[in-house]
Motif scaffolding. Structure first.
Motif, short mmCIF file in Angstrom:
data_model
loop_
_atom_site.label_atom_id
_atom_site.label_comp_id
_atom_site.label_asym_id
_atom_site.label_seq_id
_atom_site.Cartn_x
_atom_site.Cartn_y
_atom_site.Cartn_z
N ALA A 89 0.83 -1.20 0.00
CA ALA A 89 0.00 0.00 0.00
C ALA A 89 0.87 1.26 0.00
O ALA A 89 0.63 2.19 -0.76
CB ALA A 89 -0.91 0.00 1.22
N ARG A 90 1.89 1.24 0.82
CA ARG A 90 2.71 2.43 0.94
C ARG A 90 3.39 2.79 -0.38
O ARG A 90 3.47 3.95 -0.76
CB ARG A 90 3.75 2.28 2.04
CG ARG A 90 4.48 3.59 2.34
CD ARG A 90 5.35 3.46 3.56
NE ARG A 90 5.82 2.11 3.70
CZ ARG A 90 6.71 1.54 2.91
NH1 ARG A 90 7.27 2.23 1.94
NH2 ARG A 90 7.07 0.29 3.09
N SER A 91 3.85 1.75 -1.08
CA SER A 91 4.57 2.06 -2.31
C SER A 91 3.60 2.62 -3.36
O SER A 91 4.04 3.20 -4.35
CB SER A 91 5.29 0.82 -2.83
OG SER A 91 4.37 -0.07 -3.37
N ALA A 92 2.30 2.45 -3.16
CA ALA A 92 1.33 3.08 -4.06
C ALA A 92 0.83 4.40 -3.49
O ALA A 92 -0.11 4.98 -4.03
CB ALA A 92 0.16 2.14 -4.32
N GLY A 93 1.44 4.86 -2.42
CA GLY A 93 1.07 6.16 -1.87
C GLY A 93 -0.03 6.14 -0.83
O GLY A 93 -0.55 7.18 -0.46
N TYR A 94 -0.40 4.98 -0.36
CA TYR A 94 -1.43 4.90 0.67
C TYR A 94 -0.82 4.55 2.02
O TYR A 94 0.17 3.83 2.08
CB TYR A 94 -2.47 3.85 0.30
CG TYR A 94 -3.25 4.18 -0.93
CD1 TYR A 94 -4.34 5.03 -0.88
CD2 TYR A 94 -2.87 3.66 -2.17
CE1 TYR A 94 -5.05 5.34 -2.01
CE2 TYR A 94 -3.57 3.98 -3.32
CZ TYR A 94 -4.66 4.83 -3.23
OH TYR A 94 -5.36 5.15 -4.37
N SER A 95 -1.42 5.03 3.06
CA SER A 95 -1.04 4.52 4.37
C SER A 95 -2.18 3.67 4.92
O SER A 95 -3.29 3.70 4.42
CB SER A 95 -0.66 5.64 5.32
OG SER A 95 -1.60 6.66 5.28
N VAL A 96 -1.88 2.95 5.96
CA VAL A 96 -2.78 1.89 6.42
C VAL A 96 -3.34 2.21 7.80
O VAL A 96 -2.58 2.50 8.72
CB VAL A 96 -2.04 0.54 6.49
CG1 VAL A 96 -2.92 -0.51 7.14
CG2 VAL A 96 -1.64 0.09 5.09
N MET A 97 -4.63 2.17 7.92
CA MET A 97 -5.22 2.25 9.24
C MET A 97 -5.64 0.86 9.67
O MET A 97 -6.33 0.16 8.94
CB MET A 97 -6.42 3.19 9.26
CG MET A 97 -7.06 3.31 10.62
SD MET A 97 -8.27 4.65 10.71
CE MET A 97 -9.74 3.72 11.15
N LEU A 98 -5.19 0.47 10.83
CA LEU A 98 -5.47 -0.87 11.32
C LEU A 98 -6.74 -0.86 12.15
O LEU A 98 -6.87 -0.07 13.09
CB LEU A 98 -4.32 -1.35 12.19
CG LEU A 98 -4.49 -2.75 12.74
CD1 LEU A 98 -4.41 -3.76 11.63
CD2 LEU A 98 -3.45 -3.02 13.79
N CYS A 99 -7.67 -1.72 11.81
CA CYS A 99 -8.93 -1.79 12.55
C CYS A 99 -9.10 -3.20 13.07
O CYS A 99 -9.25 -4.13 12.29
CB CYS A 99 -10.10 -1.42 11.67
SG CYS A 99 -9.90 0.13 10.80
N HIS A 100 -9.11 -3.31 14.34
CA HIS A 100 -9.00 -4.58 15.01
C HIS A 100 -10.32 -4.79 15.72
O HIS A 100 -10.60 -4.18 16.75
CB HIS A 100 -7.82 -4.44 15.97
CG HIS A 100 -7.66 -5.53 16.94
ND1 HIS A 100 -8.16 -5.46 18.20
CD2 HIS A 100 -7.04 -6.71 16.84
CE1 HIS A 100 -7.84 -6.56 18.85
NE2 HIS A 100 -7.17 -7.33 18.04
N THR A 101 -11.19 -5.61 15.13
CA THR A 101 -12.57 -5.65 15.61
C THR A 101 -12.77 -6.59 16.79
O THR A 101 -13.80 -6.51 17.45
CB THR A 101 -13.52 -6.10 14.49
OG1 THR A 101 -13.20 -7.46 14.16
CG2 THR A 101 -13.33 -5.24 13.27
#
Lengths: 334, 334
Positions: A89-101
């Motif tokens: 994701a990062r290399s495509a310019g996105y950052s990641v939000m982790l959602c832990h249900t």
DNA sequence: CCCCCGGAAGTAAACGATTTCTCCCACCAG
DNA sequence: CTGGTGGGAGAAATCGTTTACTTCCGGGGG
């Protein structure tokens, strides 16, 4: 003490240009004078300007974040998926939000609201069961979704998973080829497509090639239920090999046969570190976890770029890794 | 097909009030007429309104996200910390952005920019080494930071960690009490405070209570280097017990003694699943990982609320869990 | 010589939520 | 009866970026 952060206007003023020009430079727009661009870049350096993501996101009506929804960050399967998604994701310019249900609906709802509120660019989701209701709010908000590992009925959406039916088939073939004849399967609840597909593939392949049906033991996916099921199997007798369809129950099942003189053969799921360290070392069905994570990210990025194409499903194959726990063949002829 | 999302104005119009009132209702401001509030809430339901986080964040000049910077999501230590941070943060109204640096400086830089650009509310960081430069941009942007597990020289900042010196001391006491006399320690690079502190505590306690210094083997924290080190130890002979200061090298070290008739005693670090499944089961120093994650989140939340108080350091103690690998005492007298 | 075209840069209007300021009104005390 | 007070609600400014629209050039073709 704490001056406020520099804005695009501060940079503009310092470079002697308008804010529009600064923006154009920051976004590599064409038709900007080289000379000016250089001056702007210098001013950016000098002021320590960092574009405000909220302003940008407000204007753009979307953000450059993707969300990863997982039931449980502790499970190595999920954490490995996450750790592969992230760099892709990062290399495509996105950052990641982790959602832990944590498998709890209200926690999940909180996150779904967040995802919509932030106009996230997309979501990679591992739903907790087949009645997952989280998909609707996302599709209504036009947020692309990629499902990992689990299948939902009646929805048309991108999905990537292990070919679980085939994994079950491979398990059956392996155990039959090794000469075992009286199989059991420790698997999860019927509602979970992942383990259910493995069971189906296993049962079908066994009945068509060896004949008969495996003894069936259901657990709740956790360590303890694997232990309990294997203990029952030992009590019931008459079983010479056991296929376990998820990682934690595999560990629990091993615990129950640890140190026994003539345990049934064990074929586990997922190639965790312990499978090589224990005695006997444990044969496993190895899922392509790293590929799964990487391709899920790729799939989502493609989908964001082309929202209107048909949804796809990608299935990845697993393979048997043979170790000591199934190497020996059945203990004796009887 | 895709109407645009409803805004605060749409809700206001539908409820026959101003946008200000809608905002007040959404934020539970005092002094709002009950009657009106009810009408607004109905309008919110009817329109499916979800506040736009970008707009809110722009106005508020901060966001309700915290970042967790970890070197490697695969390591169970880190993933357990994350999975504890997450619920604690969420119950305080924050969501978590996962930043997985993979120990690579440019990846880390990308994330630091993101954190500043998004005006994140705070950061929980596990720095990769003691020369970590990531702290400066954060403190300059007035973003609170809590360090987990690792210490940085010359910085005054909140920190939470295991009391690693004491962990090393406990390891020494345990092995000496069990009657071992010729210890070795497999540890990490000198620059990593975590493993170095454990070594120091171990060495110091051993020399003051039993006398002499443990043989020293350094690895790079990964499985293979633990295996290599233990193999060397076996070659060198004359060692009757081994203390390993991190989780992955512990697994590698066990691999090297797996199945041997008279292996040296092994005391590992972190109570991973495999330590109970292998034969002999492995004694460990158990760190309070779950407390660490939970308290790190709490510490950060407190800091966000009170930015100007003095930084604190919290140390948590670990304990020895005795299993078979150190139970026997030294193999023989002669 | 004039007009038009296109490149380059500036102006100002969005994006959506919050919040200050202002206004209105009802009520109470003097 | 009047002035003060305070609760409740609206109008409008604001946060920082992007971008549609304008403006100002210079140059080339008719």
């Amino acid at each position: 003490m704490s001056r406020s952060e520099p804005t695009v206007r501060d940079v503009a003023e310092r470079a002697g240009v308008s804010s529009a020009t600064v923006s154009r430079v920051m976004n590599d727009a064409p038709n900007v004078d080289k000379q000016l661009a250089r001056r702007v870049r210098e001013a950016v350096k000098a002021t320590g300007y960092v574009p405000n993501a909220a302003g940008r996101s407000l204007r753009a009506r979307s953000s450059s974040q993707i969300a990863v929804l997982i039931p449980d960050a502790d499970n190595p399967y999920f954490s490995q998926v996450v750790s592969e998604v992230e760099p892709a994701a990062r290399s495509a310019g996105y950052s990641v939000m982790l959602c832990h249900t944590g498998n709890e609906p209200d926690q999940e709802q909180t996150y779904l609201d967040q995802i919509v509120a932030r106009r996230m660019a997309g979501v990679i989701a591992i739903p907790s069961d087949e009645s997952w209701s989280g998909l609707t709010p996302l599709t209504e908000a036009n947020i692309p979704v990629v499902l990992v590992d689990r299948r939902l009925p009646d929805v048309e959406v991108d999905r990537i998973a292990t070919d679980n039916m085939d994994a079950g088939r491979q398990a059956a073939v392996h155990l039959r080829d090794k000469g075992f004849r009286r199989p059991a399967c420790i698997t999860g609840p019927e509602t979970l497509t992942t383990t259910e597909d493995r069971l189906l593939g296993f049962s079908h392949a066994w009945s068509t090639s060896a004949g008969g049906a495996p003894a069936l033991y259901r657990g709740d996916l956790h360590f303890d239920s694997g232990f309990t099921a294997m203990t029952e199997i030992l009590d019931d007798g008459d079983i010479d090999c056991v296929f376990v369809t998820n990682n934690r129950m595999s560990a629990g099942a091993f615990q129950a046969i640890r140190g026994l003189p003539n345990p049934p053969a064990l074929l586990a799921t997922d190639d965790d570190i312990w499978t090589r360290l224990v005695t006997p070392s444990v044969s496993v069905i190895q899922q392509p976890i790293r590929d799964t994570g990487r391709l899920a990210a790729q799939m989502l990025i493609d989908r964001i770029a082309a929202p209107n194409e048909m949804p796809r499903t990608t299935l990845l194959s697993s393979k048997v890794i043979e170790r000591e726990s199934t190497a020996g063949g059945p203990p004796s002829r009887g």
